[in-house]
Design an enzyme around this catalytic site. Structure first.
Site, PDB file in Angstrom:
ATOM      1  CE1 TYR A  80      28.976  69.782 -61.945  1.00 46.90           C
ATOM      2  CE2 TYR A  80      27.644  69.810 -63.937  1.00 46.90           C
ATOM      3  CZ  TYR A  80      28.617  70.379 -63.144  1.00 46.90           C
ATOM      4  OH  TYR A  80      29.236  71.542 -63.544  1.00 46.90           O
ATOM      5  NE  ARG A 123      35.317  69.642 -68.075  1.00 48.50           N
ATOM      6  CZ  ARG A 123      35.320  70.826 -67.476  1.00 48.50           C
ATOM      7  NH1 ARG A 123      34.205  71.530 -67.434  1.00 48.50           N
ATOM      8  NH2 ARG A 123      36.399  71.310 -66.917  1.00 48.50           N
ATOM      9  CB  VAL A 144      29.850  59.444 -76.430  1.00 49.70           C
ATOM     10  CG1 VAL A 144      28.661  58.945 -75.613  1.00 49.70           C
ATOM     11  CG2 VAL A 144      31.156  59.212 -75.684  1.00 49.70           C
TER      12      VAL A 144
HETATM   13  C1  UGA Z   1      30.265  68.888 -68.899  1.00 51.99           C
HETATM   14  C2  UGA Z   1      29.742  69.180 -67.510  1.00 51.99           C
HETATM   15  O1  UGA Z   1      28.927  68.206 -67.030  1.00 51.99           O
HETATM   16  C3  UGA Z   1      29.058  70.495 -67.478  1.00 51.99           C
HETATM   17  O2  UGA Z   1      28.638  70.855 -66.251  1.00 51.99           O
HETATM   18  C4  UGA Z   1      29.983  71.543 -67.879  1.00 51.99           C
HETATM   19  O3  UGA Z   1      29.338  72.781 -67.824  1.00 51.99           O
HETATM   20  C5  UGA Z   1      30.420  71.252 -69.271  1.00 51.99           C
HETATM   21  O4  UGA Z   1      31.032  69.959 -69.333  1.00 51.99           O
HETATM   22  C6  UGA Z   1      31.394  72.299 -69.688  1.00 51.99           C
HETATM   23  O5  UGA Z   1      32.545  71.992 -70.007  1.00 51.99           O
HETATM   24  O6  UGA Z   1      30.990  73.452 -69.642  1.00 51.99           O
HETATM   25  P1  UGA Z   1      29.450  67.945 -71.224  1.00 51.99           P
HETATM   26  O7  UGA Z   1      29.385  69.060 -72.210  1.00 51.99           O
HETATM   27  O8  UGA Z   1      28.491  66.844 -71.448  1.00 51.99           O
HETATM   28  O9  UGA Z   1      29.209  68.569 -69.776  1.00 51.99           O
HETATM   29  O10 UGA Z   1      30.923  67.346 -71.117  1.00 51.99           O
HETATM   30  P2  UGA Z   1      31.952  66.638 -72.103  1.00 51.99           P
HETATM   31  O11 UGA Z   1      32.542  65.517 -71.330  1.00 51.99           O
HETATM   32  O12 UGA Z   1      32.882  67.649 -72.615  1.00 51.99           O
HETATM   33  O13 UGA Z   1      31.070  66.008 -73.275  1.00 51.99           O
HETATM   34  C7  UGA Z   1      30.583  66.734 -74.369  1.00 51.99           C
HETATM   35  C8  UGA Z   1      29.991  65.761 -75.352  1.00 51.99           C
HETATM   36  O14 UGA Z   1      31.047  65.010 -75.950  1.00 51.99           O
HETATM   37  C9  UGA Z   1      29.035  64.728 -74.783  1.00 51.99           C
HETATM   38  O15 UGA Z   1      28.025  64.476 -75.721  1.00 51.99           O
HETATM   39  C10 UGA Z   1      29.883  63.470 -74.630  1.00 51.99           C
HETATM   40  O16 UGA Z   1      29.136  62.278 -74.684  1.00 51.99           O
HETATM   41  C11 UGA Z   1      30.796  63.613 -75.848  1.00 51.99           C
HETATM   42  N1  UGA Z   1      32.136  62.959 -75.708  1.00 51.99           N
HETATM   43  C12 UGA Z   1      32.912  63.188 -74.636  1.00 51.99           C
HETATM   44  C13 UGA Z   1      32.586  62.157 -76.753  1.00 51.99           C
HETATM   45  O17 UGA Z   1      31.891  61.934 -77.765  1.00 51.99           O
HETATM   46  N2  UGA Z   1      33.821  61.595 -76.665  1.00 51.99           N
HETATM   47  C14 UGA Z   1      34.635  61.783 -75.594  1.00 51.99           C
HETATM   48  O18 UGA Z   1      35.762  61.244 -75.583  1.00 51.99           O
HETATM   49  C15 UGA Z   1      34.162  62.613 -74.553  1.00 51.99           C
END
Ligand code: UGA
Length: 361
Positions: free
Chosen positions: A157, A202, A220
């Site tokens: 992505y 997310r 995670v």
């Molecule tokens: C995602 C997208 O890939 C980005 O492009 C986007 O800009 C961003 O969301 C956003 O919302 O702006 P990320 O922040 O990694 O990126 O997405 P999440 O799935 O919200 O994860 C955030 C963090 O939480 C990560 O470290 C993930 O491993 C963690 N997580 C997620 C958990 O610990 N538990 C969960 O149930 C879900």
């Protein structure tokens, strides 16, 4: 042509108008301006209240069709929000992710360069890559992008988004501005698995779902990654500041000088709202307990899971995403204002109200 909010002849094309950010933007355009909207998406469930609005025209289509791309590019201002942007899909659906985040935006940018439209393209904070726990502020034009192992498909992505940015910046004659969102949150974010979507949304929607179902929040790799969560209302205010600043000059095809907001990428994030995901879990549990009027000790304790086990092979993570917001402040006078607790309480309360109909159990 000037881009004035009181001009009823202007139509803005919003691609991805039915999504989380798009639906908030569409509402704000209708409420704050006299503009019309040409809205494109494959799904309009967030826009039921707007479907018969005489200032809106909706098209159920995506950017895979050249005729749709040509039509969108006829409008003076085009905001492209369409994307696959949930990390759980980056591993198993890399080709689709790359099509939606590179091929389609590149086609739209090419058409806008030809027609003279101002393209406001949504990129991502993820283009800064696999940031380290101690990485400092991510600055739009100088921070190096460093990704994880080339085999880690998590980065399908981010690399597609980065290539789209490079393509847009390289296109002669295109009037463009790139927006890099830092974890926007608010009502209508993502979906509830098994109710109006499948898979893993997310983090905010995922934690909200677990709370509503009485299940443990999953951290995670221990929830050590940090994010700056930003209210979607701040994001919409940023866009209006951008439209106001860029409109007059961007729309003036005769102007030979590039105004401040053209050919620029902007981080949009709230630096005061940084938390680790483990801290986020704690805050959301407390807010949920307050909303429900129960003691937080009655909620299940969070559970640690490994990234690969949870998302599949090829998962990797950015450990800190702290934006530099100096450019938005300098060129637009914009600063995100909504505190984390307010944004979380609004999002979670909305989630509980929206989904707590028995469908969730
Ligand atoms: C995602 C997208 O890939 C980005 O492009 C986007 O800009 C961003 O969301 C956003 O919302 O702006 P990320 O922040 O990694 O990126 O997405 P999440 O799935 O919200 O994860 C955030 C963090 O939480 C990560 O470290 C993930 O491993 C963690 N997580 C997620 C958990 O610990 N538990 C969960 O149930 C879900």
């Amino acid at each position: 042509m000037n881009l004035r909010f009181d001009d009823s002849c202007i139509t803005v094309a919003i691609v991805g108008c039915g999504g989380f950010i798009g639906s908030h933007l569409l509402d704000a355009v209708l409420e704050r301006t006299r503009w019309r909207v040409f809205g494109v998406d494959l799904d309009f469930y967030r826009l039921q209240h707007r479907l018969n609005d005489e200032r809106c025209e909706f098209l159920c289509a995506d950017l895979a069709e050249p005729v749709v791309v040509e039509r969108i590019a006829q409008f003076p201002l085009v905001v492209n929000l369409a994307a696959i942007c949930t990390p759980s899909r980056y591993m198993g659906e890399a080709c689709e992710v790359i099509r939606s985040n590179y091929d389609h935006p590149a086609a739209l940018a090419t058409a806008c360069a030809k027609s003279g439209s101002w393209l406001v393209h949504f990129s991502t904070s993820e283009i800064y890559g696999r940031t380290a726990p101690d990485s400092g502020e991510l600055e739009e034009d100088s921070t190096p992008a460093v990704f994880g192992p080339v085999t880690a498909s998590r980065w399908s992505y981010a690399t597609a988004k980065l290539l789209a940015e490079r393509f847009i910046a390289g296109l002669p004659d295109l009037k463009w501005t790139v927006v890099r969102p830092f974890n926007f949150v608010g009502p209508y974010m993502d979906f509830m698995p098994g109710v109006d979507g499948e898979g893993i949304p997310r983090v905010l929607a995922n934690f909200s779902t677990a709370l509503l179902r009485g299940e443990p929040l999953k951290l995670v790799n221990g929830g050590k990654a940090k994010r700056c969560f930003t209210s979607v209302h701040d994001a919409v205010d940023f866009l209006f500041a951008l439209f106001a600043a860029g409109g007059a000059v961007a729309m003036d095809a005769g102007s030979g000088t590039a105004p401040g907001v053209l050919s620029q990428a902007f981080n949009v994030g709230n630096v005061e709202n940084e938390v680790s995901i483990a801290e986020l879990a704690g805050k959301m549990r407390s807010i949920f307990a307050k909303v429900r009027g129960v003691d937080v000790s009655t909620l299940p304790e969070p559970q640690i899971v490994s990234g690969e086990e949870y998302y599949g092979a090829g998962y990797d993570d950015s450990m800190r995403r702290m934006p530099s917001v100096a450019k938005a402040q300098r060129l637009l006078g914009f600063k995100a204002r909504i505190p984390l607790e307010v944004a979380l309480e609004e999002s979670l309360s909305w989630f509980v109200k929206h989904y707590d109909t028995g469908a969730s159990s």
